[in-house]
Design a protein around this motif. Structure first.
Motif, mmCIF file in Angstrom:
data_model
loop_
_atom_site.group_PDB
_atom_site.id
_atom_site.type_symbol
_atom_site.label_atom_id
_atom_site.label_comp_id
_atom_site.label_asym_id
_atom_site.label_seq_id
_atom_site.Cartn_x
_atom_site.Cartn_y
_atom_site.Cartn_z
ATOM 1 N N UNK A 110 8.811 81.026 78.092
ATOM 2 C CA UNK A 110 9.841 80.013 78.293
ATOM 3 C C UNK A 110 11.216 80.596 77.989
ATOM 4 N N UNK A 111 12.173 80.325 78.879
ATOM 5 C CA UNK A 111 13.502 80.923 78.776
ATOM 6 C C UNK A 111 14.565 79.866 79.073
ATOM 7 N N UNK A 130 22.574 84.666 81.532
ATOM 8 C CA UNK A 130 22.252 85.309 80.263
ATOM 9 C C UNK A 130 21.609 84.248 79.385
ATOM 10 N N UNK A 131 20.558 84.626 78.654
ATOM 11 C CA UNK A 131 19.905 83.650 77.804
ATOM 12 C C UNK A 131 18.862 84.257 76.898
ATOM 13 N N UNK A 148 18.715 88.604 81.192
ATOM 14 C CA UNK A 148 19.928 88.526 82.005
ATOM 15 C C UNK A 148 19.534 88.767 83.448
ATOM 16 N N UNK A 149 20.297 88.170 84.362
ATOM 17 C CA UNK A 149 20.036 88.378 85.783
ATOM 18 C C UNK A 149 21.324 88.186 86.566
ATOM 19 N N UNK A 165 16.675 91.537 84.051
ATOM 20 C CA UNK A 165 16.407 92.452 82.941
ATOM 21 C C UNK A 165 15.931 91.636 81.749
ATOM 22 N N UNK A 166 14.831 92.069 81.141
ATOM 23 C CA UNK A 166 14.273 91.405 79.972
ATOM 24 C C UNK A 166 14.135 92.442 78.870
ATOM 25 N N UNK A 167 14.646 92.120 77.702
ATOM 26 C CA UNK A 167 14.412 92.914 76.493
ATOM 27 C C UNK A 167 13.656 92.001 75.536
ATOM 28 N N UNK A 168 12.415 92.369 75.192
ATOM 29 C CA UNK A 168 11.611 91.476 74.344
ATOM 30 C C UNK A 168 10.892 92.260 73.259
ATOM 31 N N UNK A 169 10.462 91.502 72.247
ATOM 32 C CA UNK A 169 9.686 92.049 71.146
ATOM 33 C C UNK A 169 8.811 90.945 70.589
ATOM 34 N N UNK A 170 7.780 91.328 69.864
ATOM 35 C CA UNK A 170 6.854 90.383 69.243
ATOM 36 C C UNK A 170 7.090 90.360 67.745
#
Length: 171
Positions: A110-111, A130-131, A148-149, A165-170
């Protein structure tokens, strides 16, 4: 002696921060979604009436992905639903967007993003978003990140494409 103390502090600091850094390893995903994989499923436009070209709009977009879809946490992206509301004057202005990404294994991401549109004329616009990732299900329940897109759009013609572009971490 000072060198031994500094070395000892460095080793201690590294030992203390290593589990945190490992638990929050960042991943980067970048992909394009062409207009051919994008469909406006709903659009509701209301002329605001204060100045010419001022419109409030609710919309829903569905994007589908194939075998070349990006991987998110080891599973392929299957589809994306985008729902939003815009406040444009001649295709210029802000929008608030909510996204649901659905992976092949059924997990969801979810974004929430903010969008700014800039008219390029003839009903066409360029958008930038951006979010943040606000949550997920299944293996994505502990996901966090930034999205961001950007891309071209022609809402009246039902055309929309973007590069994400997605930058993610757990955690």
């Amino acid at each position: 002696m000072f060198r031994n103390i500094a070395l000892g502090m460095t080793i201690t600091l590294a030992a203390l921060t290593e589990p945190v850094a490992g638990a929050q390893q960042k991943h980067h995903v970048s992909y394009d979604t062409p207009a051919t994989r994008t469909v406006y499923t709903q659009q509701h436009v209301i002329d605001v009436g204060d100045i010419p070209g001022h419109q409030a709009r609710l919309f829903e977009i569905r994007r589908t992905y194939g075998d070349d879809a990006p991987l998110i946490n080891g599973s392929r992206l299957k589809e994306q639903w985008t729902r939003g509301m815009s406040d444009y004057i001649d295709n210029n202005g802000p929008a608030l967007i909510y996204n649901v990404w659905i992976l092949e294994n059924g997990d969801k991401l979810f974004v929430r993003t903010s969008l700014v549109a800039q008219s390029s004329g003839d009903g066409k616009l360029t958008n930038m978003t951006s979010g943040v990732i606000t949550g997920g299900t299944g293996s994505l329940a502990r996901i966090h990140g930034i999205i961001s897109s950007h891309g071209p759009s022609e809402p009246n013609a039902g055309v929309n494409a973007n590069q994400t572009d997605i930058d993610y971490w757990m955690e």
